[in-house]
Design a protein around this motif. Structure first.
Motif, PDB file in Angstrom:
ATOM      1  N   ARG A  95      53.490  40.059  40.333  1.00  0.00           N
ATOM      2  CA  ARG A  95      54.087  41.386  40.141  1.00  0.00           C
ATOM      3  C   ARG A  95      54.803  41.798  41.411  1.00  0.00           C
ATOM      4  NH1 ARG A  95      49.274  42.423  36.988  1.00  0.00           N
ATOM      5  NH2 ARG A  95      49.830  43.004  34.870  1.00  0.00           N
ATOM      6  N   ARG A  96      56.061  42.179  41.264  1.00  0.00           N
ATOM      7  CA  ARG A  96      56.867  42.685  42.368  1.00  0.00           C
ATOM      8  C   ARG A  96      57.319  44.098  42.000  1.00  0.00           C
ATOM      9  NH1 ARG A  96      54.493  38.942  43.711  1.00  0.00           N
ATOM     10  NH2 ARG A  96      55.248  36.849  44.192  1.00  0.00           N
ATOM     11  N   VAL A  97      56.958  45.061  42.809  1.00  0.00           N
ATOM     12  CA  VAL A  97      57.230  46.472  42.509  1.00  0.00           C
ATOM     13  C   VAL A  97      58.100  47.053  43.623  1.00  0.00           C
ATOM     14  CG1 VAL A  97      56.197  48.709  41.942  1.00  0.00           C
ATOM     15  CG2 VAL A  97      54.964  46.598  41.418  1.00  0.00           C
TER      16      VAL A  97
ATOM     17  N   ASP B 197      53.391  44.066  46.263  1.00  0.00           N
ATOM     18  CA  ASP B 197      53.429  42.790  45.565  1.00  0.00           C
ATOM     19  C   ASP B 197      52.006  42.313  45.310  1.00  0.00           C
ATOM     20  OD1 ASP B 197      56.168  42.832  45.776  1.00  0.00           O
ATOM     21  OD2 ASP B 197      56.241  41.504  47.516  1.00  0.00           O
ATOM     22  N   GLY B 198      51.804  41.582  44.225  1.00  0.00           N
ATOM     23  CA  GLY B 198      50.486  41.035  43.943  1.00  0.00           C
ATOM     24  C   GLY B 198      50.572  39.730  43.174  1.00  0.00           C
ATOM     25  N   ASP B 199      49.742  38.755  43.551  1.00  0.00           N
ATOM     26  CA  ASP B 199      49.645  37.472  42.856  1.00  0.00           C
ATOM     27  C   ASP B 199      48.220  37.311  42.323  1.00  0.00           C
ATOM     28  OD1 ASP B 199      52.243  36.930  43.585  1.00  0.00           O
ATOM     29  OD2 ASP B 199      51.675  35.784  45.364  1.00  0.00           O
ATOM     30  N   HIS B 200      48.100  37.038  41.028  1.00  0.00           N
ATOM     31  CA  HIS B 200      46.800  36.859  40.372  1.00  0.00           C
ATOM     32  C   HIS B 200      46.742  35.421  39.842  1.00  0.00           C
ATOM     33  CE1 HIS B 200      46.511  41.382  39.977  1.00  0.00           C
ATOM     34  NE2 HIS B 200      47.823  41.211  40.061  1.00  0.00           N
ATOM     35  N   LYS B 201      45.827  34.621  40.367  1.00  0.00           N
ATOM     36  CA  LYS B 201      45.689  33.231  39.934  1.00  0.00           C
ATOM     37  C   LYS B 201      44.322  33.036  39.283  1.00  0.00           C
ATOM     38  CE  LYS B 201      48.599  31.475  43.715  1.00  0.00           C
ATOM     39  NZ  LYS B 201      48.627  30.592  44.918  1.00  0.00           N
TER      40      LYS B 201
ATOM     41  N   TRP C 138      35.117  29.846  35.659  1.00  0.00           N
ATOM     42  CA  TRP C 138      36.486  30.243  35.992  1.00  0.00           C
ATOM     43  C   TRP C 138      36.505  31.033  37.293  1.00  0.00           C
ATOM     44  CZ3 TRP C 138      37.607  35.519  36.114  1.00  0.00           C
ATOM     45  CH2 TRP C 138      36.689  36.363  35.497  1.00  0.00           C
ATOM     46  N   LYS C 139      37.669  31.064  37.920  1.00  0.00           N
ATOM     47  CA  LYS C 139      37.833  31.754  39.191  1.00  0.00           C
ATOM     48  C   LYS C 139      39.182  32.456  39.217  1.00  0.00           C
ATOM     49  CE  LYS C 139      37.922  31.031  44.217  1.00  0.00           C
ATOM     50  NZ  LYS C 139      37.936  30.022  45.299  1.00  0.00           N
ATOM     51  N   ARG C 140      39.160  33.693  39.658  1.00  0.00           N
ATOM     52  CA  ARG C 140      40.397  34.475  39.787  1.00  0.00           C
ATOM     53  C   ARG C 140      40.579  34.855  41.250  1.00  0.00           C
ATOM     54  NH1 ARG C 140      41.590  40.544  37.386  1.00  0.00           N
ATOM     55  NH2 ARG C 140      43.743  40.712  38.092  1.00  0.00           N
ATOM     56  N   ASP C 141      41.758  34.540  41.795  1.00  0.00           N
ATOM     57  CA  ASP C 141      42.114  34.876  43.174  1.00  0.00           C
ATOM     58  C   ASP C 141      43.200  35.943  43.172  1.00  0.00           C
ATOM     59  OD1 ASP C 141      40.451  32.933  44.620  1.00  0.00           O
ATOM     60  OD2 ASP C 141      41.751  31.434  43.671  1.00  0.00           O
ATOM     61  N   LEU C 142      43.049  36.919  44.047  1.00  0.00           N
ATOM     62  CA  LEU C 142      44.009  38.018  44.152  1.00  0.00           C
ATOM     63  C   LEU C 142      44.555  38.084  45.572  1.00  0.00           C
ATOM     64  CD1 LEU C 142      45.399  40.593  43.082  1.00  0.00           C
ATOM     65  CD2 LEU C 142      43.359  41.863  43.744  1.00  0.00           C
ATOM     66  N   ASP C 143      45.873  38.140  45.678  1.00  0.00           N
ATOM     67  CA  ASP C 143      46.549  38.238  46.978  1.00  0.00           C
ATOM     68  C   ASP C 143      47.603  39.330  46.873  1.00  0.00           C
ATOM     69  OD1 ASP C 143      47.597  37.884  49.482  1.00  0.00           O
ATOM     70  OD2 ASP C 143      48.529  35.941  49.070  1.00  0.00           O
ATOM     71  N   THR C 144      47.452  40.405  47.655  1.00  0.00           N
ATOM     72  CA  THR C 144      48.386  41.529  47.582  1.00  0.00           C
ATOM     73  C   THR C 144      49.033  41.776  48.938  1.00  0.00           C
ATOM     74  OG1 THR C 144      46.753  43.229  48.132  1.00  0.00           O
ATOM     75  CG2 THR C 144      46.945  42.615  45.818  1.00  0.00           C
TER      76      THR C 144
ATOM     77  N   PRO D 199      47.104  46.200  50.763  1.00  0.00           N
ATOM     78  CA  PRO D 199      46.423  47.282  50.026  1.00  0.00           C
ATOM     79  C   PRO D 199      45.045  46.885  49.514  1.00  0.00           C
ATOM     80  CG  PRO D 199      48.276  46.407  48.775  1.00  0.00           C
ATOM     81  CD  PRO D 199      48.379  45.817  50.141  1.00  0.00           C
ATOM     82  N   ILE D 200      44.891  45.625  49.085  1.00  0.00           N
ATOM     83  CA  ILE D 200      43.593  45.100  48.653  1.00  0.00           C
ATOM     84  C   ILE D 200      43.360  43.812  49.418  1.00  0.00           C
ATOM     85  CG2 ILE D 200      42.239  44.222  46.702  1.00  0.00           C
ATOM     86  CD1 ILE D 200      43.934  45.930  44.863  1.00  0.00           C
ATOM     87  N   PRO D 201      42.191  43.622  50.017  1.00  0.00           N
ATOM     88  CA  PRO D 201      41.939  42.377  50.756  1.00  0.00           C
ATOM     89  C   PRO D 201      42.077  41.157  49.851  1.00  0.00           C
ATOM     90  CG  PRO D 201      40.203  43.990  51.169  1.00  0.00           C
ATOM     91  CD  PRO D 201      41.032  44.535  50.066  1.00  0.00           C
ATOM     92  N   LYS D 202      42.467  40.024  50.429  1.00  0.00           N
ATOM     93  CA  LYS D 202      42.458  38.774  49.686  1.00  0.00           C
ATOM     94  C   LYS D 202      41.060  38.556  49.127  1.00  0.00           C
ATOM     95  CE  LYS D 202      45.931  35.463  51.206  1.00  0.00           C
ATOM     96  NZ  LYS D 202      46.174  34.211  51.958  1.00  0.00           N
ATOM     97  N   SER D 203      40.951  38.377  47.815  1.00  0.00           N
ATOM     98  CA  SER D 203      39.624  38.348  47.199  1.00  0.00           C
ATOM     99  C   SER D 203      39.580  37.342  46.064  1.00  0.00           C
ATOM    100  CB  SER D 203      39.245  39.742  46.691  1.00  0.00           C
ATOM    101  OG  SER D 203      40.255  40.239  45.827  1.00  0.00           O
ATOM    102  N   SER D 204      38.374  36.979  45.681  1.00  0.00           N
ATOM    103  CA  SER D 204      38.170  36.057  44.569  1.00  0.00           C
ATOM    104  C   SER D 204      36.962  36.483  43.755  1.00  0.00           C
ATOM    105  CB  SER D 204      37.979  34.619  45.069  1.00  0.00           C
ATOM    106  OG  SER D 204      36.767  34.490  45.784  1.00  0.00           O
ATOM    107  N   TYR D 205      37.020  36.197  42.461  1.00  0.00           N
ATOM    108  CA  TYR D 205      35.929  36.474  41.513  1.00  0.00           C
ATOM    109  C   TYR D 205      35.643  35.164  40.809  1.00  0.00           C
ATOM    110  CZ  TYR D 205      33.411  38.836  37.675  1.00  0.00           C
ATOM    111  OH  TYR D 205      32.466  39.256  36.760  1.00  0.00           O
ATOM    112  N   GLN D 206      34.442  34.629  41.002  1.00  0.00           N
ATOM    113  CA  GLN D 206      34.085  33.334  40.446  1.00  0.00           C
ATOM    114  C   GLN D 206      32.887  33.478  39.520  1.00  0.00           C
ATOM    115  OE1 GLN D 206      33.627  30.309  43.395  1.00  0.00           O
ATOM    116  NE2 GLN D 206      33.522  28.632  41.916  1.00  0.00           N
TER     117      GLN D 206
END
Length: 295
Positions: free
Chosen positions: A184-186, A199-203, A228-234, A251-258
């Motif tokens: 997402r590019r805003v 900007d945000g990337d969701h993998k 499954w694992k989701r990584d967020l980079d903003t 705005p949001i720290p680099k994070s992951s949900y596994q």
């Protein structure tokens, strides 16, 4: 978000009411909305087909076109479709709805192959890109403010292998791996003096192995494991035009949900066509982590 799914590529939408956590995970406590996109199919004889659909809307000078090609036979199929849309600002009885323009395109492809009657291999790919998508502000926005998506992207790939009747009572075995990227590019322009670009990337990457069992006519049992694992980079930049200054932020720290889970469900027929009971449950290990966020 539904805005990243091509509506012309949707075969059907299933709404599962009530708790469905045993099969779909802890996020499905209230139910599931399952969007199923169009796929190819097998036929007894070799076939080739296709369709071309186009349209025009005078209200926003919007045009759309969709091309779909299908081919296959008794043991294989291939399907490819592409959609292109664009529109200018929408005209309303009160005048032009400023910043309501958009452009997007979608590519969808899937392939299926049966090496034998009870084995099947499938590949699926989807890519959706939207550019110059305006967000009409309405009354809460100042007249000089502007918000838009310069680009949004969703790319998904999955591979699956299925085996029917591998052992007695096992109706189906499936192993699936999937990967999805959402970008997402805003761009926010609150005034002539500032431009904010979040900007945000969701993998998301995951695997799932599931078996379906039939014990007589009354018990339909599902056993499976998924991970499954989701990584967020903003990122976010603020451009202060009068000061000729650009500030970088996270705005949001680099994070992951596994998540790793084991699940089971038993659909029991108590009275044929009148009364069913479903028992299910799952155990998940969930790990959430994030880095520091520095200005």
């Amino acid at each position: 978000g539904l805005s990243l799914v091509d509506a012309m590529d949707v075969e059907r939408i299933e709404v599962i009411q009530g708790a469905a956590s045993s099969l779909y995970g802890s996020g499905a406590l209230g139910g599931v909305v399952n969007i199923i996109t169009k796929s190819g199919s097998y036929k007894d004889d070799f076939f080739v087909g296709g369709s071309l659909i186009s349209g025009y809307n005078s209200v926003n000078n919007g045009g759309s076109g969709r091309l779909s090609l299908n081919t296959g036979a008794s043991n294989w199929f291939a399907k490819l479709s592409a959609t292109q849309r664009s529109a200018d600002n929408t005209q309303t009885p009160d005048g032009t709805l400023e910043n309501s323009q958009f452009k997007d395109n979608n590519i969808s492809a899937n392939v299926g192959y049966k090496p034998s009657s009870n084995h099947e291999f499938r590949l699926n790919y989807q890519r959706f890109i939207a550019t110059d998508v305006g967000i009409p502000g309405g009354n809460p926005f100042p007249a000089t403010a502007k918000a838009s998506y310069p680009e949004e992207k969703r790319e998904m790939f999955s591979i699956e292998y299925r085996i029917k009747n591998m052992v007695p009572y096992m109706a189906n075995f499936s192993a699936k791996s999937f990967s999805q990227l959402i970008e997402r590019r805003v761009e926010l322009i609150p005034s002539a003096e500032a431009i904010v670009k979040p900007d945000g990337d969701h993998k998301t990457n995951g695997i799932q192995v599931q078996t379906d069992w039939l014990f007589g006519k009354r018990n339909y049992v599902i056993l499976g494991v998924d991970s499954w694992k989701r990584d967020l980079d903003t990122r976010r930049t603020k451009e202060i035009i009068p000061k000729n200054q650009i500030i970088g932020e996270t705005p949001i720290p680099k994070s992951s949900y596994q998540s790793f889970g084991v699940y089971a469900q038993d659909e029991i027929t108590l009275i044929q066509d009148k009364l069913n009971m479903t028992l299910g449950g799952r155990v998940d290990q969930i790990k959430v982590s994030n880095e520091q966020a520095l200005n």
